[in-house]
Design a protein around this motif. Structure first.
Motif, mmCIF file in Angstrom:
data_model
loop_
_atom_site.group_PDB
_atom_site.id
_atom_site.type_symbol
_atom_site.label_atom_id
_atom_site.label_comp_id
_atom_site.label_asym_id
_atom_site.label_seq_id
_atom_site.Cartn_x
_atom_site.Cartn_y
_atom_site.Cartn_z
ATOM 1 N N THR A 1 0.827 -1.204 0.000
ATOM 2 C CA THR A 1 0.000 0.000 0.000
ATOM 3 C C THR A 1 0.863 1.257 0.000
ATOM 4 O OG1 THR A 1 -1.740 -1.166 1.221
ATOM 5 C CG2 THR A 1 -1.798 1.249 1.245
ATOM 6 N N LEU A 2 1.846 1.296 0.888
ATOM 7 C CA LEU A 2 2.721 2.468 0.971
ATOM 8 C C LEU A 2 3.548 2.633 -0.304
ATOM 9 C CD1 LEU A 2 4.029 2.324 4.663
ATOM 10 C CD2 LEU A 2 2.201 3.738 3.691
ATOM 11 N N MET A 3 3.958 1.521 -0.893
ATOM 12 C CA MET A 3 4.753 1.611 -2.114
ATOM 13 C C MET A 3 3.933 2.210 -3.255
ATOM 14 S SD MET A 3 6.731 -1.366 -4.212
ATOM 15 C CE MET A 3 5.186 -2.217 -4.426
ATOM 16 N N MET A 4 2.662 1.818 -3.376
ATOM 17 C CA MET A 4 1.835 2.359 -4.447
ATOM 18 C C MET A 4 1.519 3.833 -4.217
ATOM 19 S SD MET A 4 1.788 -0.050 -6.477
ATOM 20 C CE MET A 4 0.747 0.720 -7.701
ATOM 21 N N ILE A 5 1.361 4.223 -2.953
ATOM 22 C CA ILE A 5 1.169 5.649 -2.653
ATOM 23 C C ILE A 5 2.434 6.428 -3.031
ATOM 24 C CG2 ILE A 5 0.877 7.332 -0.797
ATOM 25 C CD1 ILE A 5 -0.890 5.279 0.621
ATOM 26 N N GLY A 6 3.589 5.895 -2.636
ATOM 27 C CA GLY A 6 4.850 6.531 -2.997
ATOM 28 C C GLY A 6 5.053 6.583 -4.499
ATOM 29 N N PHE A 7 4.645 5.522 -5.192
ATOM 30 C CA PHE A 7 4.759 5.465 -6.645
ATOM 31 C C PHE A 7 3.936 6.569 -7.302
ATOM 32 C CE2 PHE A 7 2.767 3.870 -10.589
ATOM 33 C CZ PHE A 7 3.887 3.751 -11.382
ATOM 34 N N GLY A 8 2.705 6.761 -6.812
ATOM 35 C CA GLY A 8 1.841 7.790 -7.382
ATOM 36 C C GLY A 8 2.318 9.195 -7.085
ATOM 37 N N VAL A 9 2.645 9.446 -5.824
ATOM 38 C CA VAL A 9 3.104 10.782 -5.435
ATOM 39 C C VAL A 9 4.458 11.098 -6.077
ATOM 40 C CG1 VAL A 9 3.832 12.229 -3.498
ATOM 41 C CG2 VAL A 9 1.828 10.741 -3.265
ATOM 42 N N PHE B 1 10.176 -2.675 7.100
ATOM 43 C CA PHE B 1 9.943 -3.294 5.794
ATOM 44 C C PHE B 1 9.003 -2.419 4.960
ATOM 45 C CE2 PHE B 1 7.919 -6.463 2.975
ATOM 46 C CZ PHE B 1 9.046 -7.091 2.464
ATOM 47 N N ALA B 2 7.950 -1.914 5.602
ATOM 48 C CA ALA B 2 6.993 -1.053 4.905
ATOM 49 C C ALA B 2 7.630 0.274 4.518
ATOM 50 C CB ALA B 2 5.770 -0.821 5.790
ATOM 51 N N LEU B 3 8.461 0.819 5.402
ATOM 52 C CA LEU B 3 9.126 2.094 5.110
ATOM 53 C C LEU B 3 10.070 1.955 3.918
ATOM 54 C CD1 LEU B 3 9.544 5.023 5.992
ATOM 55 C CD2 LEU B 3 11.409 4.238 7.461
ATOM 56 N N ALA B 4 10.788 0.846 3.852
ATOM 57 C CA ALA B 4 11.694 0.613 2.723
ATOM 58 C C ALA B 4 10.929 0.571 1.408
ATOM 59 C CB ALA B 4 12.458 -0.699 2.922
ATOM 60 N N HIS B 5 9.738 -0.020 1.429
ATOM 61 C CA HIS B 5 8.933 -0.096 0.211
ATOM 62 C C HIS B 5 8.311 1.251 -0.141
ATOM 63 C CE1 HIS B 5 9.325 -4.447 0.622
ATOM 64 N NE2 HIS B 5 8.848 -4.544 -0.613
ATOM 65 N N GLY B 6 7.750 1.923 0.855
ATOM 66 C CA GLY B 6 7.076 3.184 0.569
ATOM 67 C C GLY B 6 8.015 4.288 0.137
ATOM 68 N N LEU B 7 9.149 4.424 0.839
ATOM 69 C CA LEU B 7 10.066 5.533 0.577
ATOM 70 C C LEU B 7 11.067 5.218 -0.533
ATOM 71 C CD1 LEU B 7 11.109 8.326 1.341
ATOM 72 C CD2 LEU B 7 12.529 7.259 3.102
ATOM 73 N N LEU B 8 11.804 4.128 -0.381
ATOM 74 C CA LEU B 8 12.881 3.825 -1.326
ATOM 75 C C LEU B 8 12.383 3.171 -2.614
ATOM 76 C CD1 LEU B 8 15.566 2.545 1.216
ATOM 77 C CD2 LEU B 8 15.522 4.744 0.028
ATOM 78 N N LEU B 9 11.564 2.138 -2.491
ATOM 79 C CA LEU B 9 11.114 1.416 -3.680
ATOM 80 C C LEU B 9 9.962 2.124 -4.396
ATOM 81 C CD1 LEU B 9 11.256 -2.254 -2.335
ATOM 82 C CD2 LEU B 9 12.784 -1.180 -3.993
#
Length: 223
Positions: free
Chosen positions: A69-77, A118-126
């Motif tokens: 979820t966080l990764m897709m939000i980061g991807f969009g923003v 793990f979630a932070l790595a996906h949302g921010l970095l990935l």
């Protein structure tokens, strides 16, 4: 020299006239497809390993879904900012940042001791820094190198986002997908196979969305 200068210019500027629809543009498209595939891989990996993440950190399925979820939000923003940056500095600048972000993201995810890191790595970095640099900026850049076959070129470029999640389905999933519709849905829901669970989650969400908006859909169809 012209090719090099056209590559490094702002993505808001069209390529040199003699390079549009050229062999150089085709080679550039192949590189773009590869970059799009690599960047999109982070969006596919976490969905496949969802059961393993849940077992590794001892969390619920909802908590295990948080990284995606966080990764897709980061991807969009991130796509908004990376597209603007590419317009100003050239597509190669956000791409270099995206490469670093994706690499560091996978490393950070593998070293995470709990679901939150793990979630932070996906949302921010990935997501925000990684995969966002390989979609909007590359699609926009590709459109500047083609005129006669621009639609096909952009489609090839965007398909890298799906090639990243490609591959042959597990044998059990392949057998399930050949069943009649009602039995197929039942088997997908009951299966413990990660791919089957992922497909069921997609279908369940689609059915839920359709049910919630059924009235609007009916009115639109009537109009």
């Amino acid at each position: 020299d012209t090719a090099i200068s056209s590559t490094s210019t702002s993505t808001s500027t069209a390529a040199a006239e003699h390079l549009i629809d050229s062999a150089y543009a085709a080679r550039r498209l192949l590189v773009t497809l590869a970059l799009m595939t690599l960047g999109g891989s982070s969006m596919s990996v976490v969905a496949v390993v969802l059961p393993a993440v849940q077992a590794e950190f001892g969390v619920s399925r909802a908590d295990a879904s948080l990284p995606y979820t966080l990764m897709m939000i980061g991807f969009g923003v991130g796509g908004l900012f990376m597209g603007r940056w590419a317009d100003r500095a050239g597509v190669h600048v956000p791409l270099m940042l995206g490469g670093v972000g994706t690499g560091l993201g996978f490393i950070a995810a593998s070293l995470s001791g709990n679901i939150w890191w793990f979630a932070l790595a996906h949302g921010l970095l990935l997501g925000l820094i990684g995969s966002s640099t390989t979609f909007a900026p590359l699609v926009a850049d590709t459109s500047l190198w083609w005129r006669k076959r621009r639609g096909i070129a952009v489609a090839v470029c965007a398909s890298g986002n799906y090639v990243a999640g490609g591959g042959k389905a597990d044998a059990i999933v392949d057998r399930i997908l050949k069943k009649p519709a009602a039995e197929r849905l039942k088997l997908l829901r009951e299966s413990s196979n990660p791919q089957a669970q992922f497909l069921w989650a997609l279908m369940r969400n689609a059915f839920h969305c359709a049910a919630v908006h059924l009235g609007t859909i009916a009115n639109s169809a009537r109009d």
